[in-house]
Structure formats: structure tokens, C-alpha cells
Design a protein around this motif. Sequence first.
Motif, PDB file in Angstrom:
ATOM      1  N   LEU A   1       0.899  -1.077  -0.226  1.00  0.00           N
ATOM      2  CA  LEU A   1      -0.255   0.138   0.061  1.00  0.00           C
ATOM      3  C   LEU A   1       1.114   1.504   0.110  1.00  0.00           C
ATOM      4  O   LEU A   1       0.176   2.494  -0.477  1.00  0.00           O
ATOM      5  N   GLY A   2       2.372   1.001   0.951  1.00  0.00           N
ATOM      6  CA  GLY A   2       2.922   2.619   0.608  1.00  0.00           C
ATOM      7  C   GLY A   2       3.519   2.739  -1.024  1.00  0.00           C
ATOM      8  O   GLY A   2       3.823   3.622  -1.671  1.00  0.00           O
ATOM      9  N   ILE A   3       4.062   1.628  -1.667  1.00  0.00           N
ATOM     10  CA  ILE A   3       4.255   1.934  -2.892  1.00  0.00           C
ATOM     11  C   ILE A   3       3.618   2.133  -3.956  1.00  0.00           C
ATOM     12  O   ILE A   3       3.480   3.181  -4.567  1.00  0.00           O
ATOM     13  N   ILE A   4       1.606   1.626  -3.976  1.00  0.00           N
ATOM     14  CA  ILE A   4       1.070   2.651  -4.234  1.00  0.00           C
ATOM     15  C   ILE A   4       0.532   3.661  -4.128  1.00  0.00           C
ATOM     16  O   ILE A   4      -0.251   4.164  -5.162  1.00  0.00           O
ATOM     17  N   PHE A   5       0.621   3.885  -2.714  1.00  0.00           N
ATOM     18  CA  PHE A   5       0.469   5.629  -2.864  1.00  0.00           C
ATOM     19  C   PHE A   5       1.907   6.548  -2.986  1.00  0.00           C
ATOM     20  O   PHE A   5       1.562   7.319  -3.404  1.00  0.00           O
ATOM     21  N   GLU A   6       2.874   5.883  -2.745  1.00  0.00           N
ATOM     22  CA  GLU A   6       4.342   6.482  -3.463  1.00  0.00           C
ATOM     23  C   GLU A   6       4.042   6.858  -4.912  1.00  0.00           C
ATOM     24  O   GLU A   6       3.628   7.582  -4.971  1.00  0.00           O
ATOM     25  N   LEU A   7       3.454   5.745  -5.712  1.00  0.00           N
ATOM     26  CA  LEU A   7       3.474   6.086  -7.324  1.00  0.00           C
ATOM     27  C   LEU A   7       2.204   7.525  -7.192  1.00  0.00           C
ATOM     28  O   LEU A   7       2.137   7.993  -8.168  1.00  0.00           O
ATOM     29  N   ALA A   8       1.190   6.938  -6.905  1.00  0.00           N
ATOM     30  CA  ALA A   8      -0.018   8.051  -7.021  1.00  0.00           C
ATOM     31  C   ALA A   8       0.657   9.157  -6.502  1.00  0.00           C
ATOM     32  O   ALA A   8      -0.181  10.248  -7.437  1.00  0.00           O
ATOM     33  N   LEU A   9       0.706   9.380  -5.450  1.00  0.00           N
ATOM     34  CA  LEU A   9       1.715  10.713  -5.133  1.00  0.00           C
ATOM     35  C   LEU A   9       2.443  10.853  -5.872  1.00  0.00           C
ATOM     36  O   LEU A   9       2.746  12.334  -6.579  1.00  0.00           O
ATOM     37  N   GLY A  10       3.024  10.787  -6.548  1.00  0.00           N
ATOM     38  CA  GLY A  10       4.449  11.100  -7.164  1.00  0.00           C
ATOM     39  C   GLY A  10       3.924  10.923  -8.484  1.00  0.00           C
ATOM     40  O   GLY A  10       4.448  12.268  -8.895  1.00  0.00           O
ATOM     41  N   TRP A  11       3.131  10.809  -9.129  1.00  0.00           N
ATOM     42  CA  TRP A  11       2.419  11.014 -10.007  1.00  0.00           C
ATOM     43  C   TRP A  11       1.462  12.614 -10.307  1.00  0.00           C
ATOM     44  O   TRP A  11       1.363  13.140 -11.522  1.00  0.00           O
TER      45      TRP A  11
END
Length: 73
Positions: free
Chosen positions: A20-30
Motif C-alpha cells: 500500500l505504501g508503494i501504491i500510495f507513493e506512485l499515486a502521489l508522485g504521479w
Amino acid sequence: MSAKPRYDAVAITLHWVIALGIIFELALGWSMATLSFPLATKFTLYQLHKSVGVTVLLAVVLRLLWRATHKPP
């Protein structure tokens, strides 16, 4: 001695925290890269991105330590 039928709760929790942290990071970075935010908001988002990234890194280290000391099922 028979093998465990599944991973324990600690391993499962760490797995999902990392995922979930990686998914959140990807969404936030995008969103930071593609959406237009005021400078103050962008700074706050970058700080959040770094904090979550460090948290994910720590969870990965904990997961590796846990895996090194506990046998898989």
C-alpha cells in the motif's frame, strides 16, 4: 515437525503495509508531476512523499529481518 500452512500475521501485515505504501507513493508522485499545485502545497506533498518513502524503506528492512529469522510456510 510440519510446515506452517501460511505466513504469520506479522509477515502479512508488513507485506500489505509495503504494498500500500508503494501504491500510495506512485499515486502521489504521479499527481505531483502532472497536476498543477501551488508551491506551498507542492512542498508539503514532497515532504509527505519523502516521509512515506522512508517508512516503506523501514518496513522493507523489518520484513527482511523478519524473513531471515522466521521460516516460510
